[in-house]
Write an enzyme that holds these catalytic residues in place. Sequence first.
Site, short mmCIF file in Angstrom:
data_model
loop_
_atom_site.label_atom_id
_atom_site.label_comp_id
_atom_site.label_asym_id
_atom_site.label_seq_id
_atom_site.Cartn_x
_atom_site.Cartn_y
_atom_site.Cartn_z
N GLY A 197 6.25 1.23 5.87
CA GLY A 197 7.17 0.27 5.26
C GLY A 197 7.30 0.48 3.76
N CYS A 198 6.19 0.73 3.10
CA CYS A 198 6.21 0.92 1.64
C CYS A 198 6.92 2.21 1.27
CB CYS A 198 4.79 0.88 1.09
SG CYS A 198 4.02 -0.76 1.32
N THR A 199 6.79 3.22 2.11
CA THR A 199 7.50 4.48 1.86
C THR A 199 9.00 4.28 2.03
OG1 THR A 199 5.59 5.79 2.53
CG2 THR A 199 7.74 6.88 2.60
N ALA A 204 10.21 2.30 -1.06
CA ALA A 204 10.18 3.12 -2.28
C ALA A 204 11.29 4.17 -2.26
CB ALA A 204 8.82 3.78 -2.43
N LYS A 257 0.83 -1.21 0.00
CA LYS A 257 0.00 0.00 0.00
C LYS A 257 0.86 1.25 0.00
CE LYS A 257 -4.09 1.92 2.19
NZ LYS A 257 -4.68 2.31 0.93
#
Length: 157
Positions: free
Chosen positions: A46-48, A51, A41
């Site tokens: 975590g995804c930030t 990325a 998401k």
Amino acid sequence: MAARLEPGRPAPDFTLPDAEGRPVSLADHRGRRVVVYFYPKAATPGCTTQACDFRDSLERFAADGFAVVGISPDPPEALARFAADESLTFPLLSDADHRVAEAYGAWGEKKNYGRTYEGLVRSTVVVGADGTVELAQYNVRATGHVAKLRRDLGLEA
């Protein structure tokens, strides 16, 4: 759980909309190695982290002959906000029906806080210039993954 990919097998082709709604295909990158990473998401911690690690390593990946593509179930509008907020300059693709994640073995059973559900499994697949899988990693950690991936590919961290 979807079958996981193995090195030497053809990578499933795909065409998905990017953050601007334009179609992007794996075939667009034929002749170049591609890091295809799946994240659950946009704009979550975590995804930030993951990325931004790819963003900060993008020049080195490009110098080593790799393109980077991120895929999540988020709609293009959410991807556009995420890319703008984090200055992400590589394609983020929307896999809203998670068909591509399933084809890549990145969709399946997850457990979180004692709850079991179906969802996107944080995964990375490296596709060779010839369209075959070079490396497939599943259940990767967001923090430190890019450095580990570079080491696993024999690149300097």
